[in-house]
Design a protein around this motif. Structure first.
Motif, mmCIF file in Angstrom:
data_model
loop_
_atom_site.group_PDB
_atom_site.id
_atom_site.type_symbol
_atom_site.label_atom_id
_atom_site.label_comp_id
_atom_site.label_asym_id
_atom_site.label_seq_id
_atom_site.Cartn_x
_atom_site.Cartn_y
_atom_site.Cartn_z
ATOM 1 N N ILE A 1 0.840 -1.202 0.000
ATOM 2 C CA ILE A 1 0.000 0.000 0.000
ATOM 3 C C ILE A 1 0.873 1.250 0.000
ATOM 4 C CG2 ILE A 1 -1.615 1.373 1.377
ATOM 5 C CD1 ILE A 1 -2.815 -1.313 2.318
ATOM 6 N N GLY A 2 1.910 1.234 0.821
ATOM 7 C CA GLY A 2 2.805 2.385 0.886
ATOM 8 C C GLY A 2 3.449 2.694 -0.452
ATOM 9 N N GLU A 3 3.909 1.669 -1.141
ATOM 10 C CA GLU A 3 4.514 1.859 -2.468
ATOM 11 C C GLU A 3 3.496 2.395 -3.462
ATOM 12 O OE1 GLU A 3 6.318 -1.869 -3.549
ATOM 13 O OE2 GLU A 3 7.599 -1.845 -1.768
ATOM 14 N N MET A 4 2.290 1.853 -3.429
ATOM 15 C CA MET A 4 1.242 2.282 -4.352
ATOM 16 C C MET A 4 0.898 3.760 -4.136
ATOM 17 S SD MET A 4 -2.720 0.974 -4.491
ATOM 18 C CE MET A 4 -3.082 1.764 -2.931
ATOM 19 N N LEU A 5 0.734 4.164 -2.888
ATOM 20 C CA LEU A 5 0.388 5.548 -2.588
ATOM 21 C C LEU A 5 1.535 6.494 -2.930
ATOM 22 C CD1 LEU A 5 -1.493 5.007 0.789
ATOM 23 C CD2 LEU A 5 -2.510 5.726 -1.384
ATOM 24 N N ALA A 6 2.759 6.081 -2.658
ATOM 25 C CA ALA A 6 3.923 6.917 -2.986
ATOM 26 C C ALA A 6 4.036 7.117 -4.493
ATOM 27 C CB ALA A 6 5.189 6.287 -2.420
ATOM 28 N N GLU B 1 -7.883 -6.234 -2.175
ATOM 29 C CA GLU B 1 -8.067 -5.554 -3.464
ATOM 30 C C GLU B 1 -9.076 -4.412 -3.339
ATOM 31 O OE1 GLU B 1 -8.130 -8.940 -3.078
ATOM 32 O OE2 GLU B 1 -6.118 -9.233 -3.909
ATOM 33 N N GLU B 2 -10.135 -4.624 -2.549
ATOM 34 C CA GLU B 2 -11.124 -3.566 -2.326
ATOM 35 C C GLU B 2 -10.503 -2.392 -1.570
ATOM 36 O OE1 GLU B 2 -15.358 -5.912 -2.069
ATOM 37 O OE2 GLU B 2 -13.981 -6.137 -0.383
ATOM 38 N N LEU B 3 -9.632 -2.701 -0.620
ATOM 39 C CA LEU B 3 -8.942 -1.641 0.108
ATOM 40 C C LEU B 3 -8.060 -0.845 -0.846
ATOM 41 C CD1 LEU B 3 -8.019 -0.189 2.705
ATOM 42 C CD2 LEU B 3 -6.289 -1.998 2.958
ATOM 43 N N GLU B 4 -7.319 -1.524 -1.699
ATOM 44 C CA GLU B 4 -6.465 -0.842 -2.668
ATOM 45 C C GLU B 4 -7.299 0.055 -3.597
ATOM 46 O OE1 GLU B 4 -2.569 -3.459 -3.539
ATOM 47 O OE2 GLU B 4 -4.454 -4.358 -4.213
ATOM 48 N N GLU B 5 -8.440 -0.435 -4.054
ATOM 49 C CA GLU B 5 -9.311 0.360 -4.920
ATOM 50 C C GLU B 5 -9.788 1.618 -4.216
ATOM 51 O OE1 GLU B 5 -12.549 -1.973 -6.495
ATOM 52 O OE2 GLU B 5 -11.168 -3.544 -7.185
ATOM 53 N N SER C 1 -8.756 5.713 -5.189
ATOM 54 C CA SER C 1 -9.759 6.723 -5.532
ATOM 55 C C SER C 1 -9.539 8.036 -4.780
ATOM 56 C CB SER C 1 -11.161 6.184 -5.273
ATOM 57 O OG SER C 1 -11.381 6.055 -3.874
ATOM 58 N N LEU C 2 -8.573 8.082 -3.905
ATOM 59 C CA LEU C 2 -8.321 9.298 -3.112
ATOM 60 C C LEU C 2 -7.554 10.322 -3.909
ATOM 61 C CD1 LEU C 2 -7.336 7.633 0.242
ATOM 62 C CD2 LEU C 2 -9.532 8.578 -0.373
#
Length: 127
Positions: free
Chosen positions: A18-23, A118-122, A126-127
């Motif tokens: 998650i951290g990598e995705m958001l960064a 996967e739902e959490l990542e989605e 969206s943020l």
């Protein structure tokens, strides 16, 4: 947006992902590292975690957590000026009302989310 992401040891890989995705999407992400075992390392880690939680715009805690996760939730609630606080659980078992229930999981400033990773990542994308 400044994110703080934490959870129990079993969530370490998900937290890193998650951290990598958001960064990659331009967010500032703080993920607590293992503090070490010396007094000085523990002192420094505690200081950095308090600052990171209170400075974050969005605190995401993956459940099940540990005692430190509960401290981080308390810090987030105490410093919640316009802060979004989200608890995520794959099963939702942690939110059940029982004699072992965590009272602060049910605070009105806390969003309780349940679902697949996967739902959490989605939701976060969206943020």
């Amino acid at each position: 947006m400044r994110f703080y992401i934490s959870g129990g040891r079993e969530s370490a890989e998900k937290i890193a992902e998650i951290g990598e995705m958001l960064a990659r999407n331009g967010h500032i992400v703080t993920v607590p590292a293992s503090p070490g075992s010396s007094y000085d390392a523990l002192f420094e880690a505690a200081y950095k975690r308090v600052f990171s939680v209170t400075d974050a715009d969005f605190v995401l805690l993956l459940l099940p957590g540990n005692y430190e996760t509960h401290v981080e939730l308390g810090l987030a609630l105490a410093s919640r000026n316009n802060k979004r606080i989200v608890l995520w659980s794959e099963t939702g078992e942690e939110y059940a009302v029982s004699e072992n229930a965590c009272t602060f999981y049910h605070h009105t400033a806390v969003e309780r989310r349940t679902g697949s990773f996967e739902e959490l990542e989605e939701m976060l994308m969206s943020l």
